[in-house]
Write an enzyme that holds these catalytic residues in place. Structure first.
Site, PDB file in Angstrom:
ATOM      1  N   HIS A 261      62.785 -31.376   5.271  1.00 51.09           N
ATOM      2  CA  HIS A 261      62.062 -31.369   6.556  1.00 51.09           C
ATOM      3  C   HIS A 261      60.652 -30.760   6.423  1.00 51.09           C
ATOM      4  CE1 HIS A 261      65.686 -32.763   8.404  1.00 51.09           C
ATOM      5  NE2 HIS A 261      66.334 -31.638   8.214  1.00 51.09           N
ATOM      6  N   ASP A 312      69.804 -38.366   6.379  1.00 52.50           N
ATOM      7  CA  ASP A 312      70.183 -37.160   7.111  1.00 52.50           C
ATOM      8  C   ASP A 312      71.360 -37.363   8.069  1.00 52.50           C
ATOM      9  OD1 ASP A 312      70.247 -34.641   8.201  1.00 52.50           O
ATOM     10  OD2 ASP A 312      68.149 -34.525   8.719  1.00 52.50           O
TER      11      ASP A 312
END
Ligand SMILES: [Zn+2]
Length: 445
Positions: A261, A312
């Site tokens: 991220h 994810d």
């Protein structure tokens, strides 16, 4: 078994080549590229994309938590995720992982780094059964798995783990090492300290040292970092540093580190990550799904940083769509066009960039269609998004207008696992997933 795959156009690390046969050795690696005369297996071969960040169990949750509850954030979603995760046993995880990985293959991912933290049985029983369910699912489906067992110790900065986090938690590094030993040798392993929230900074270097002693110095490490503003603020309050600063202070960041991220990393932090040769893993659709924000990818790229992508939360498995949103996020951020493009256009640098960085993130030789790399590739149809375009613009047309519907066949280690867009075992996998999902989400027997 020797294998030969011929295509009219092949994207290599050095650009597009034409009328090429890829020779594949018995170990699934490319042994030669030679001129082809046909018959051809397809018009366009692209390297499969390594999925550098997946939580396969979250595939169950796509479409849940979309009714407003008043305060809808990453944190409220996390509570719903905990409730669903609490019910998943090894049998259900096996069915969910197979569905997730079959969709991943059809969506352009040929290998996956599974950030695995659903460790203990619903009743708290210890053992490798849940990790084994993921390993077995990947083997059956035919995706190449790198398992990243997650070390998770605390429930927040300086806070004990909460009861709903019990299934993720190991009390000590020693206990976690027993889990690594129980799966060692079955699949390639990396290790994921979950986040600075879940692993105290003084424990991190101990974990790294012990893991390297057990698995070797080349072991990849993955960590969630700076995903949420509240996380950055809590880290500052507890440690007087941002998560990226705290990480860089606690361990020697290098090419073995993968920061997932980095949404709220500052310009200076992104430059630091790039200078240390660490990789940033961006998960565009999940970061949008969770309302995380947008990483300043342009700054990372200007600093020469490596950028991989991850599926994810696995709400939709489509590598082409992820790449489109990687670029579109930067366009929305800057209100300008062509942010991640270069003289080659948009598609080629994006595709080759995430393949190369993804290979490094997984510690696998899957960095492109070249001698010595594994023959993980996609055959892309030219009668969809590519129709009518000059081959020099195909990759741009694919990123802007394409989707997984443009992927015809998928090969892992030279073996075809998806034909005509359909996984070889899709019917059975879907039936098992449907049964597991109805049991977990609707209480059906
Ligand atoms: Zn994640």
């Amino acid at each position: 078994m020797q294998n030969a795959l011929s295509f009219r156009h092949v994207l290599t690390p050095d650009g597009m080549v034409h009328d090429v046969t890829l020779e594949v050795g018995p170990d699934g690696r490319i042994t030669a590229l030679r001129p082809a005369v046909g018959p051809f297996h397809g018009e366009l071969a692209l390297p499969g994309i390594p999925d550098a960040h997946s939580h396969c169990f979250q595939r169950l949750l796509a479409g849940h938590g979309e009714v407003p509850s008043g305060s809808d954030s990453f944190w409220s979603w996390r509570e719903a995720m905990y409730r669903a995760a609490a019910r998943i046993d090894a049998e259900a995880l096996h069915a969910i992982a197979r569905q997730c990985y079959a969709e991943a293959l059809a969506g352009g991912y040929t290998s996956v780094a599974e950030f695995h933290y659903l460790h203990h049985a619903p009743d708290g029983a210890r053992g490798p059964e849940l990790a084994a369910a993921v390993i077995e699912a990947a083997r059956e489906v035919g995706i190449h798995l790198v398992l990243l067992p997650v070390y998770y110790q605390t429930g927040g900065f300086g806070q004990p783990a909460r009861p709903e986090q019990a299934r993720f938690v190991h009390a000590t590094v020693d206990e976690f090492l027993r889990l690594l030993e129980s799966v060692q040798g079955r699949v390639p392993l990396g290790v994921a300290p979950h986040s600075l929230r879940a692993v105290p900074p003084e424990i991190l270097p101990v974990l790294v040292r012990e893991v390297r002693a057990l698995l070797g110095s080349a072991t990849p490490f993955h960590i969630h970092v700076a995903e949420q503003v509240a996380e950055v603020e809590a880290c500052r309050a507890a440690h007087g540093a941002t998560p990226v600063e705290l990480l860089a202070r606690s361990v020697e960041l290098d090419a073995h580190w993968n920061l997932v991220h980095a949404t709220h990393a500052s310009e200076a932090e992104l430059a630091l990550i790039a200078a240390r040769d660490a990789t940033v893993v961006i998960c565009p659709s999940t970061e949008a799904y969770l309302g995380d924000g947008l990483c300043d990818v342009e700054t990372l790229q200007r600093a020469g940083g490596a950028l991989a992508i991850g599926s994810d939360a696995n709400t939709r498995l489509d590598a082409i769509e992820e790449l489109r949103w990687l670029e579109y996020g930067q366009r929305l951020r800057s209100r300008q066009r062509a942010r991640l493009a270069d003289g080659r256009g948009l598609g080629e640098p994006l595709w080759t960039g995430v393949v190369d960085a993804g290979a490094r993130a997984l510690g696998e030789k899957v960095g492109g269609l070249a001698i010595g790399q594994r023959a993980d590739l996609l055959s892309v149809r030219t009668d969809g998004a590519l129709l009518g375009h000059d081959p020099a613009r195909w990759l741009d047309a694919l990123i802007i207008g394409g989707s997984r519907a443009d992927i015809e066949d998928v090969y892992v280690a030279g073996q075809r696992v998806v034909s005509g867009g359909v996984h070889r075992d899709a019917t059975r996998i879907r039936a098992d997933f449907g049964r597991a999902a109805r049991r977990l989400l609707r209480g059906e027997a």
